[in-house]
Design a protein around this motif. Structure first.
Motif, mmCIF file in Angstrom:
data_model
loop_
_atom_site.group_PDB
_atom_site.id
_atom_site.type_symbol
_atom_site.label_atom_id
_atom_site.label_comp_id
_atom_site.label_asym_id
_atom_site.label_seq_id
_atom_site.Cartn_x
_atom_site.Cartn_y
_atom_site.Cartn_z
ATOM 1 N N ILE A 68 5.257 -24.728 -14.341
ATOM 2 C CA ILE A 68 4.807 -23.501 -15.006
ATOM 3 C C ILE A 68 3.812 -22.873 -14.052
ATOM 4 N N PRO A 69 4.206 -21.776 -13.400
ATOM 5 C CA PRO A 69 3.381 -21.257 -12.302
ATOM 6 C C PRO A 69 2.129 -20.559 -12.791
ATOM 7 N N HIS A 120 3.781 -13.409 -13.477
ATOM 8 C CA HIS A 120 4.374 -12.112 -13.146
ATOM 9 C C HIS A 120 5.032 -12.130 -11.770
ATOM 10 N N HIS A 121 4.392 -12.779 -10.808
ATOM 11 C CA HIS A 121 4.916 -12.706 -9.449
ATOM 12 C C HIS A 121 5.691 -13.946 -9.040
ATOM 13 N N GLN A 122 5.319 -15.107 -9.598
ATOM 14 C CA GLN A 122 6.008 -16.321 -9.204
ATOM 15 C C GLN A 122 6.991 -16.788 -10.263
ATOM 16 N N GLY A 123 6.615 -16.596 -11.497
ATOM 17 C CA GLY A 123 7.405 -17.187 -12.568
ATOM 18 C C GLY A 123 8.559 -16.340 -13.036
ATOM 19 N N SER A 124 8.529 -15.046 -12.711
ATOM 20 C CA SER A 124 9.580 -14.192 -13.249
ATOM 21 C C SER A 124 9.846 -13.045 -12.297
ATOM 22 N N ILE A 125 10.987 -12.409 -12.502
ATOM 23 C CA ILE A 125 11.326 -11.214 -11.731
ATOM 24 C C ILE A 125 11.309 -10.052 -12.712
ATOM 25 N N ASP A 160 12.079 -6.916 -13.090
ATOM 26 C CA ASP A 160 13.173 -6.039 -13.495
ATOM 27 C C ASP A 160 14.449 -6.794 -13.842
ATOM 28 N N PHE A 161 14.393 -8.115 -13.813
ATOM 29 C CA PHE A 161 15.525 -8.901 -14.297
ATOM 30 C C PHE A 161 15.389 -9.057 -15.807
ATOM 31 N N ARG A 198 9.764 -7.513 -17.888
ATOM 32 C CA ARG A 198 8.504 -6.794 -17.700
ATOM 33 C C ARG A 198 8.013 -6.169 -19.003
ATOM 34 N N GLN A 247 14.214 -8.314 -5.199
ATOM 35 C CA GLN A 247 13.222 -7.868 -6.172
ATOM 36 C C GLN A 247 11.906 -8.622 -6.044
ATOM 37 N N ASN A 248 11.991 -9.905 -5.771
ATOM 38 C CA ASN A 248 10.766 -10.700 -5.756
ATOM 39 C C ASN A 248 11.011 -11.995 -4.989
ATOM 40 N N ALA A 267 9.137 -15.167 -6.264
ATOM 41 C CA ALA A 267 9.696 -15.823 -7.447
ATOM 42 C C ALA A 267 11.008 -16.512 -7.097
ATOM 43 N N PHE A 322 10.131 -19.692 -5.432
ATOM 44 C CA PHE A 322 9.562 -20.610 -6.417
ATOM 45 C C PHE A 322 10.675 -21.247 -7.247
#
Lengths: 511, 347
Positions: A341-342, A346-351, A353-354, A403, B226-227, B230, B233
Motif C-alpha cells: 500500500i504505497p 495518487h502518483h504511485q498507487g493509481s493512474i 485517468d484510468f 481521479r 500516463q504514470n 505507478a 510500482f
C-alpha cells in the motif's frame, strides 16, 4: 494583558461563507470569528471544508456568498495579495522554501527591492523575531540542511517578517516529533501573549485541547459546533467531528509466528537531503504488526522501497522465508506474496485517468486477467466490481476514472487490490494519511484482520498514536538508522520521541 | 486570470472544443486569404473542391493521406507512451531504402512484397531502437536524438542516391533504379489511381487500435504513458514497454516510406517525403492520439495540401497557406485540449 481573549477586538471575521463546486457544497454558510490573542482550532475530517475555507480567506477561491473582514476591513474576494497585505500569514503543511538559499534569503525573498541587496535591517529584524518568539534558527544556514522542525520555524518567521498579525497553521504537527510539537506550542503561546491570533487546523484532538482557546468543528461543510476547549473533552469533540461515536480499532497482542521477511545490515545510498538506510536489520514476523515510527524523511521511503521491491540493498541482505531472492523488483515482490500500500496513492498507487477496472488489475493483469497477450476485460471488470462491493468503495461504477474518487475510496480500492491475492507480507506505508475517520477505522481494521490471518504487516506512519495503537513491535527510524524493536506497551510517546529525534542512537552506537 | 482544473469535463466540452478549434482554423484561413488579396470564401471553396471536388481529387487526397496515416500512427503510438518520437521522417526513409534494396531484383514474386514490407518495418524499428535505448539506459532525451537522426538519414539517402543506389539510367538525376513490377503495390481497383498502401494503412490503424485497447501491451503502453511511476510500482517492465513501443512506432513510420516507393513512386529520391514524418505529428495530435482518428485527420490534412495546390493555381494565393492552416489547426487543437481540462477564471 488588560482584557482576556473573550472580550478582545475581533481581528478576523468570516461571515456566512458559502462555496459550491458543482453539486458539492464545500462550505455552507460558515462563520468564524477570531479575536486578538486567541488560538482557534479549526477541526474536521478530511473533506469537511477546512482547506476550502482557508483558500477563500487567501483569495485562491472566490466565495459564492459571504464576506471576509480582517481588522474590520472587508477583504476583496479573489486577490491573494490582499490577505497578505492585511496581515494574514499562512504556514502550509508542505513548506514553500528554496532549499539552496539561506534562512535569511528565504525569509526576505520577494520583499526586498529589486536593486539593493543589503540585508542589514532584515537580519536585525529576523534575529529580533526569532528571539521574541523562541524560533531558534541560524539566519545563514542553508534551508536544505535544516530539519523539518527548523524549516517550519523558517516558515513561521517568514510570515512574521511580513508583519502577519494572524497566523494560520495547516496541520503543523504532522511532520514534528512530540518534542518539536511542544516547542511549537510554546512559540504559539508567546505569539498570542504578544497579541497575535492563530488559527490552528488539525484533526489531532489532544493537540487541539492543549493549545486552542476555542474550537470550531466543521462537518460536511457546515459548522456543527463551536466550543471552548476548557468546557469540553476529546470524546465530545470526536463525536462532533464524525457526527456520532466511533471507536478506532485497537489491536490486541498475539503470539508472533515465524520470520517471513528479514533485512540484515541493509544500507542504501543517501539521496540528496533524504538519508539512505544505515545497516538496518529488521524482521517481519507472521501474525504481527511491526510499526515503524519516525519523522518523515528519515529513511522510511528507502526502507519501503527495499521491502516493496523498488530498490535493492546496496549492502546487506534481504531474505523471504529464509531465502535470498535472486532478482528483486516490484513484480518479484508481488509474485512472492508481498502486498504494497504505497505512501502516495495518487502518483504511485493509481493512474488518475484510468478507470477503477484498469487500476484494480494494475498489479495482476498479466497473471490473472489476460490470456496470452490478450486482456480479459470481462474478468477484470468482475474483479473490480468485487473489490467495490467487498471494500465498500463508494463510486458510480467500475468505469469511473479513479481521479474522481475521494482519498478514502481510492485507498479502499488499492487495499482491495493489494489484499486480493492473499499476501503474507503487507507493506502499509502511511495507509491512512489524508483519510476521514471512517475510512481510517476501516483500513486499520483490515490491517489487523490480515495480521490475525497470519500475515506479517509493516506499518509505516508519522502518526505516533496510530503506531502505538496498532503495532505489536515498534521500531523508530532516525537519519536512516533503525532502533531496536520495542514490544507493545513498553514505551511511552515521549520515549519514542527521543528516539525519533535521534538522541538515543548514540547509546547503541557506543554499546 | 487563473486556470482552474475541471475534474470531469462534459462530453460537450470534450467534443465541442476540438470542433471549435477547427472552425477557428477556418476563420484564420479566411483572414489569410483576405490578406493575400483573394475572396476568402472562394479560397476555402477552391481548397475543398481541389481536395474533394472530383473522383480524381479524392483519389489524390487519399493517396496523399496514406503515408500520413502511417506516420500519424507511428507518432500516436509513441506519444501515447510519452515516448517523443520526432524521427518518423528518418524511419520513413529507412523503409523506403529497404523497398529499393529488396524491390529492384533481389527478390522475386511472390515473396518480394511481404518480405520487403516486414524488412522495412524492421529497419524503421531498428532506427528507433538506438534512441530508446539511450533514453532508458542513460536518460538521453529522445526528442534530440530522434530529431537529429532525421538529418543524418536525409544525408545518408543523398549519399546512397549519388553512390551505391544511383540509377545508372537516371541521366544524372539523384534517384534509385525503378522497382521491378512484382515489387510494386497493385491498385485497389483497376483504373483508379489508388494503391493497396491505403488499405494497408487503414488495416494498420485498426490493428493499432486493437493493440491499444485489447492487449496487455496496449494496457502497459497506456499505463507507462500516463504514470510511469505507478506503472513501475505495479510491477510493469517500464523500459521494456518503451522499447516495444519504439519498435512498433518505428515499424509503422517505415511503412510510410515503403508504401510511397512500392505503391506510388516506384523509385527512391531525396524528395520522396515533403515532411510526412513531421506532418505525422500534427495528424496524431489532431486525432488526440486515437488510432482510428488518425485516419480521419490524415485525410483532412492531405485534403488541405492537395486542395491548396489546386486553389493556388486558380486563385493565385500561395500554397504556403496550407502550412499556415495546419500550424494554426495544431495550435488551436492544443489549446482546445488544454481548455477541456481547465477553465479560465477571473481573479
Amino acid at each position: 494583558m488588560t482584557t482576556g481573549p473573550a472580550e478582545a477586538e475581533v481581528v478576523l471575521r468570516l461571515d456566512r461563507i458559502t462555496k459550491r463546486f458543482g453539486a458539492l457544497t464545500a462550505n455552507d454558510a460558515v462563520s468564524l470569528t477570531l479575536r486578538r490573542g486567541e488560538v482557534v482550532a479549526l477541526l474536521g475530517e478530511n473533506g469537511a471544508g477546512k482547506t476550502t475555507l482557508m483558500n477563500i480567506l487567501f483569495g485562491h477561491y472566490v466565495a459564492d456568498e459571504g464576506t471576509v473582514e480582517v481588522f474590520g476591513q472587508p477583504l476583496p474576494p479573489g486577490t491573494p495579495r490582499a490577505a497578505l497585505a492585511a496581515g494574514v500569514g499562512m504556514v502550509h503543511q508542505h513548506f514553500t522554501l528554496a532549499g539552496n538559499l539561506t534562512v535569511l534569503e528565504n525569509i526576505t525573498l520577494g520583499t526586498e527591492s529589486l536593486w539593493s541587496r543589503s540585508h542589514g535591517g532584515a537580519r536585525a529584524k529576523v534575529e529580533r523575531l526569532s528571539r521574541d518568539f523562541g524560533l531558534a534558527v541560524h539566519p545563514d544556514a542553508k534551508v536544505g540542511r535544516l530539519s523539518v522542525g527548523e524549516r517550519q520555524r523558517v516558515e513561521i518567521l517568514k510570515a512574521l517578517y511580513r508583519d502577519a498579525r494572524i497566523l494560520i497553521l495547516d496541520e503543523p504537527t504532522a511532520v514534528l516529533t512530540p518534542q518539536e510539537s511542544d516547542a511549537l506550542f510554546a512559540t504559539l503561546r508567546k505569539a498570542t501573549a504578544l497579541g497575535l491570533s492563530v488559527i490552528f487546523i488539525s484533526h489531532k484532538l489532544h493537540e487541539v485541547m492543549a493549545i486552542a482557546d476555542r474550537c470550531v468543528v466543521l462537518r460536511h461543510g457546515r459548522v456543527v459546533g463551536e466550543v471552548d476547549t476548557h468546557a469540553t473533552d476529546k470524546a465530545a469533540l470526536a463525536a462532533l467531528m464524525v457526527g456520532g461515536e466511533l471507536s478506532l480499532p485497537r489491536a490486541e497482542a498475539r503470539a508472533p509466528g515465524p520470520v517471513l521477511m528479514r533485512l540484515e545490515g541493509v544500507s542504501t545510498p543517501d539521496r540528496g537531503a533524504a538519508p539512505g538506510l544505515k545497516a538496518v536489520t529488521l524482521e517481519l514476523r507472521a501474525g504481527q504488526i511491526t510499526g515503524l515510527a519516525g519523522v518523515s524523511g528519515n529513511g522510511q521511503a528507502a526502507l519501503a522501497e527495499i521491502v516493496g521491491g523498488l530498490a535493492v540493498p546496496a549492502a546487506g541482505q534481504l531474505s523471504l522465508h529464509g531465502q535470498e531472492p535472486k532478482v528483486w523488483s516490484p513484480g518479484e515482490a508481488l509474485a512472492r506474496g508481498v502486498a504494497r500500500i504505497p505512501e502516495d496513492r495518487h502518483h504511485q498507487g493509481s493512474i488518475a485517468d484510468f478507470d477503477l477496472t484498469e487500476n484494480a488489475v494494475l498489479e495482476a493483469y498479466r497473471s490473472r486477467f489476460s490470456r496470452r497477450a490478450w486482456m480479459d476485460w470481462r474478468a477484470a471488470r468482475a474483479f473490480a466490481e468485487g473489490i467495490i462491493k467487498d471494500y465498500d468503495v463508494r463510486c458510480p461504477g467500475p468505469s469511473t476514472r479513479i481521479r474522481l474518487l475521494s482519498g478514502g475510496n481510492m485507498q479502499k480500492l488499492i487495499l482491495g487490490r493489494a489484499m486480493a491475492p492473499g499476501p503474507d507480507i503487507i507493506l502499509a506505508n502511511q495507509p491512512v494519511r489524508g483519510l476521514d475517520v471512517g475510512a481510517i477505522a476501516y483500513v486499520q481494521g483490515q490491517l489487523i484482520a490480515a495480521r490475525d490471518r497470519g500475515a506479517a504487516v509493516l506499518l509505516i506512519s508519522e502518526d505516533l498514536d496510530e503506531i502505538m495503537a496498532l503495532s505489536d513491535v515498534i521500531h523508530v527510524m532516525s537519519q536512516g538508522r533503525l532502533s531496536p524493536g520495542f514490544a507493545r506497551g513498553t514505551m511511552t510517546a515521549a520515549d519514542l520521541g527521543l528516539w525519533m529525534a535521534g538522541q538515543k542512537f548514540g547509546d547503541t552506537d557506543a554499546a | 486570470m487563473r486556470l482552474e482544473p475541471i475534474p470531469n469535463p462534459s462530453a460537450a466540452r470534450r467534443l465541442g472544443l476540438p470542433a471549435l478549434a477547427l472552425v477557428a482554423t477556418l476563420g484564420v484561413a479566411m483572414a489569410l486569404a483576405l490578406i493575400a488579396g483573394a475572396n476568402p470564401l472562394a479560397v476555402l471553396g477552391q481548397i475543398a473542391k481541389g481536395a474533394l471536388g472530383s473522383k480524381l481529387a479524392i483519389l489524390e487526397t487519399l493517396n496523399r493521406a496514406t503515408p500520413l496515416i502511417f506516420t500519424g500512427l507511428a507518432v500516436a503510438v509513441a506519444f501515447r507512451a510519452k515516448l517523443w518520437n520526432i524521427g518518423a521522417e528518418a524511419q520513413l526513409y529507412a523503409g523506403a531504402i529497404v523497398a529499393v534494396l529488396l524491390g529492384t531484383g533481389a527478390l522475386g514474386s511472390p515473396l518480394v512484397l511481404p518480405v520487403s514490407a516486414l524488412a522495412a518495418m524492421l529497419a524503421g524499428a531498428a532506427l528507433l531502437l538506438g534512441p530508446v535505448l539511450l533514453k532508458t539506459r542513460l536518460g538521453v532525451d529522445e526528442v534530440v536524438t530522434t530529431l537529429l537522426l532525421n538529418f543524418i538519414m536525409l544525408l545518408f539517402v543523398s549519399y546512397l542516391l549519388e553512390g551505391p543506389l544511383k540509377d545508372p539510367m537516371g541521366m544524372g538525376w539523384p534517384k534509385s533504379p525503378a522497382l521491378i513490377p512484382e515489387a510494386r503495390l497493385p491498385r485497389i481497383v483497376d483504373g483508379l489511381r489508388l494503391h493497396w498502401g491505403f488499405a494497408l494503412a487503414i488495416i494498420a490503424a485498426v490493428v493499432v487500435w486493437v493493440i491499444q485497447t485489447r492487449t496487455t501491451l496496449g494496457f502497459e503502453i497506456r499505463a507507462v504513458g500516463q504514470n510511469p511511476e505507478a506503472a513501475r510500482f505495479a510491477g510493469m517492465p517500464v523500459n521494456t514497454v518503451l522499447v516495444k513501443t519504439a519498435l512498433l512506432s518505428g515499424g509503422l513510420a517505415a511503412l510510410a516510406g515503403w508504401s510511397e516507393v512500392a505503391g506510388l513512386k516506384g523509385h527512391l529520391s531525396s524528395d520522396l517525403s515533403p515532411g510526412f514524418g513531421y506532418t505525422g505529428i500534427i495528424v496524431a495530435m489532431l486525432a488526440l492520439l486515437h488510432p482510428l482518428g488518425v485516419i480521419l485527420t490524415a485525410i483532412f490534412v492531405a485534403g488541405i495540401f492537395v486542395g491548396s495546390d489546386a486553389m493556388s493555381r486558380a486563385a493565385g494565393v500561395p500554397t504556403y497557406i496550407a502550412d499556415m492552416l495546419l500550424a494554426t489547426a495544431l495550435l488551436f487543437m492544443v489549446l482546445a485540449i488544454l481548455l477541456t481540462r481547465v477553465r479560465v477564471v477571473r481573479g
